[in-house]
Scaffold this active site. Structure first.
Site, PDB file in Angstrom:
ATOM      1  N   GLY A  88       0.793  -1.324   0.002  1.00 29.57           N
ATOM      2  CA  GLY A  88      -0.038   0.017  -0.006  1.00 29.57           C
ATOM      3  C   GLY A  88       0.971   1.207  -0.108  1.00 29.57           C
ATOM      4  O   GLY A  88       2.119   1.178  -0.023  1.00 29.57           O
ATOM      5  N   LYS A 127      -8.037   9.909  12.773  1.00 31.67           N
ATOM      6  CA  LYS A 127      -9.628   9.634  13.239  1.00 31.67           C
ATOM      7  C   LYS A 127      -9.865   8.678  14.270  1.00 31.67           C
ATOM      8  O   LYS A 127     -11.045   8.397  14.489  1.00 31.67           O
ATOM      9  CB  LYS A 127     -10.090   8.992  11.767  1.00 31.67           C
ATOM     10  N   SER A 182      -1.830   9.273  -1.133  1.00 35.13           N
ATOM     11  CA  SER A 182      -2.127   7.732  -1.002  1.00 35.13           C
ATOM     12  C   SER A 182      -3.275   7.260  -1.611  1.00 35.13           C
ATOM     13  O   SER A 182      -4.352   8.107  -1.889  1.00 35.13           O
ATOM     14  CB  SER A 182      -2.374   7.404   0.780  1.00 35.13           C
ATOM     15  N   SER A 183      -3.350   6.064  -1.772  1.00 38.42           N
ATOM     16  CA  SER A 183      -4.694   5.561  -2.436  1.00 38.42           C
ATOM     17  C   SER A 183      -5.750   5.664  -1.633  1.00 38.42           C
ATOM     18  O   SER A 183      -6.025   5.506  -0.511  1.00 38.42           O
ATOM     19  CB  SER A 183      -4.632   3.977  -2.794  1.00 38.42           C
ATOM     20  N   ARG A 237     -19.909  13.340   3.852  1.00 40.61           N
ATOM     21  CA  ARG A 237     -20.592  11.833   3.932  1.00 40.61           C
ATOM     22  C   ARG A 237     -20.818  11.377   5.181  1.00 40.61           C
ATOM     23  O   ARG A 237     -20.490  11.886   6.218  1.00 40.61           O
ATOM     24  CB  ARG A 237     -19.487  11.027   2.761  1.00 40.61           C
TER      25      ARG A 237
END
Length: 627
Positions: A297, A415, A456-457, A545
């Site tokens: 990743g 988070k 980052s992805s 969202r």
């Protein structure tokens, strides 16, 4: 310097012309009898008028300013110079001509001085602005037909190499309009046939007047703050902005123009260069077997690259996604042939494959970067978030304890601070497990917490780039939403640094700097792509969202953090959690497949005291009402 000398000669001619013209106009072109009375005074006045005017021109930098981009400021300098030279001449003439030499006059009629002042301003200013018009047209329109107009920032060695490379490769389709350099000595000089047009403050004017299409920043030796300032100037030009590799790569000749890259959003981020304790990191990495979960990743792969620099005996890349792991394996084997590289495809949820891997390779250091991290997706797939992030991490923690791993480093997230979403709650419970496992084990268990990583992805940057490539619109959740950001290399380096400090049980917190507005990030990316925000590419606000916050919780809370010896790394004051608490919670989490999403969230609220999902709903609702 030659052009400056030309201006001096031009000024002398224009001053003489202005003075004679003002006298002729005042005395009816010589028909007035008084004109002859002033003949001697005119002859004696000419040298001091010229000397005073040239001296004040020099004082006001009229021979140093770059007149290709003259503006109102330069015109004011001419007015000041001409005004003071007139006053100085009157004083000089009074004391020298009138008092000392005893000439009948110590000044011309006031009308002559007024006319001379007007003509001097018009002629001296006009000559310079005509030079600007001529230079601009000559420079901007001599471009080869069909080629892209290029401005190069940096007239040093890297800039020279760039010019030569472009001239050798006509297929690159560039017409170099000029160079930019802050070295005043280089202004107006020609380097490899290309003129140095101005300094960084002239970039916007040059790009506008010459219709520049591309800018390449060729100052690899400049400091980060200088580069960032230049990038921020260039991003307002709507030009395609590129930069070149580092100074040592350029000087060693390892890179050519094909390695010129686009300036990225990371280049604009106000992040200082990381100072690493190389000896401390080397001590725990060198000749060790290191396991990196999620190694294929964004964070995991950069960790592997940084680790390879310290010559571990072996790096084990463990990932469920084969393509990323395979590409990283090829890269590391090419760049670090002396380091053993192994790739294991599997999931941390599979305790059997973990034990088999630990038994075979006996890793001494483990960096745990494998996780589900997409906030909205995890809200809809809460069971999978728990299985992977919590149960998978639990499996890994047990293996580290059973096989005597020296150090375990959990990659956490901002988070996890007062989480309002499932992903954050699962990561917070991972931090709880790290501290609980550390109490009864010889393994040093630590966690490192940081915010969003640019590029980052799954992050906003790749999404914005795709939307820009499609012609827009770029979608942002809310005008005021902001996030903490750092670059991928910075995050990986600080993780290694924090791990070097670890004694066990710490939750390290990285200094993320100031929060960045996502809408500002979007606008910068649009500009870097050569477009104008809200004109060429629209920005649409779509609302927060599910599970998202308007503002992320600040990581840097002095009430709960202590300093470390590194200025960008802090440690959270420890909280006490027992293994009995963790094991009881794990038994509950193992039943998530049988629970609804609401039941899972209730379970997370029970086991993660700081998780409050209602806060997120209230915040999102109130902010949407504000919009």
């Amino acid at each position: 310097m030659a052009k400056h000398n030309e201006f001096v000669v031009t000024d002398i001619v224009l001053i003489i012309f202005a003075l004679l013209s003002s006298l002729l106009l005042r005395f009816d072109f010589g028909m007035d009898g008084a004109f002859k009375d002033y003949a001697q005074f005119i002859i004696m006045s000419m040298p001091p008028v010229i000397i005073f005017t040239l001296s004040f021109n020099k004082l006001f930098n009229l021979y140093n300013n770059y007149w290709n981009y003259a503006s109102v400021e330069e015109l004011l300098s001419i007015i000041y110079s001409v005004s003071l030279s007139n006053v100085a001449f009157i004083f000089y003439s009074y004391f020298i001509n009138y008092k000392l030499i005893r000439i009948n006059y110590y000044r011309f009629p006031f009308s002559v001085h007024i006319i001379f002042w007007i003509l001097s301003v018009v002629l001296l200013g006009g000559a310079r602005f005509m030079h600007r018009v001529y230079s601009s047209s000559e420079r901007c329109y001599k471009k080869d037909q069909g080629k892209r107009k290029l401005l190069i920032v940096g007239a040093g060695e890297a800039g020279v190499m760039l010019i030569r490379e472009i001239k050798r490769h006509r297929e690159l389709n560039y017409s170099i309009v000029g160079l930019i350099d802050d070295d005043i000595k280089k202004l107006n000089k020609t380097i490899c046939g290309i003129e140095v047009l101005g300094t960084r403050k002239d970039i916007l004017n040059i790009c506008k007047e010459c219709e520049i299409e591309d800018i390449i920043v060729a100052i690899p030796s400049a400091g980060l703050s200088d580069k960032r300032e230049i990038y921020n100037i260039c991003k307002h030009t709507n030009c395609r902005l590129k930069t070149i590799p580092g100074i040592y790569e350029i000087l060693d000749g390892k890179h050519s123009l094909k390695n010129v890259r686009d300036v990225s959003i990371e280049d604009l981020l106000e992040r200082d260069e990381i100072k690493l304790n190389v000896d401390g990191i080397n001590e725990y990495i060198h000749n060790k077997v290191v396991l990196v979960t999620g190694g294929g990743g964004s964070i995991g792969s950069e960790l592997c690259r940084q680790l390879a620099r310290f010559s571990p005996e072996k790096i084990i890349i463990f990932d469920v996604y084969e393509n990323g792991a395979y590409e990283l394996q090829l890269e590391l084997k090419h760049n670090f042939p002396e380091v053993g590289i192994e790739v294991i495809i599997g999931s941390i949820r599979d305790y059997g494959i973990l034990t088999s891997m630990f038994y075979r390779y006996k890793p001494e250091i483990v960096f745990h970067a494998a996780a589900h991290k997409h906030v909205p997706l995890m809200e809809e797939n809460a069971a999978e978030a728990v299985k992977n992030n919590i149960l998978g991490t639990y499996n890994l923690l047990k293996c580290c304890n059973s096989f005597g791993v020296k150090k375990f480093v959990q990659i956490s997230t901002d988070k996890a601070v007062n989480p309002t979403n499932v992903m954050g709650a699962t990561k917070r419970f991972c931090e709880i497990m790290v501290q609980a496992f550390n109490k009864g084990s010889n393994t040093e268990y630590v966690a490192v917490r940081f915010g969003n990583v640019l590029g980052s992805s799954g992050s906003v940057v790749p999404l914005f780039k795709e939307q820009i490539a499609r012609g827009g619109p770029v979608t942002v959740t809310h005008p005021e939403v902001n996030r903490f950001f750092m670059t991928i290399p910075e995050a990986a380096q600080l993780v290694l640094e924090a791990a070097a400090m670890a004694k066990g049980g710490e939750i390290f917190v990285l200094d993320m700097g100031k929060p960045v507005k996502i809408v500002d990030l979007a606008r910068d990316l649009i500009r870097l792509s050569g477009f104008t925000p809200d004109e060429d590419i629209k920005i649409e606000f779509i609302g927060l969202r599910k599970g998202e916050k308007l503002y992320e919780e600040p990581l840097m809370n002095e009430l709960v953090l202590d300093n470390t010896k590194h200025e960008k790394i802090f440690v959270e004051k420890p909280m006490k959690y027992s293994m009995s608490y963790v094991n009881a919670a794990i038994n509950e989490f193992k039943k998530v497949s049988e629970l609804s999403s609401d039941d899972i969230c209730e379970l997370l609220e029970k086991e993660v005291p700081t998780y409050k999902r209602d806060n997120c709903k209230k915040e999102a609702k109130s902010q949407l009402l504000m919009v």
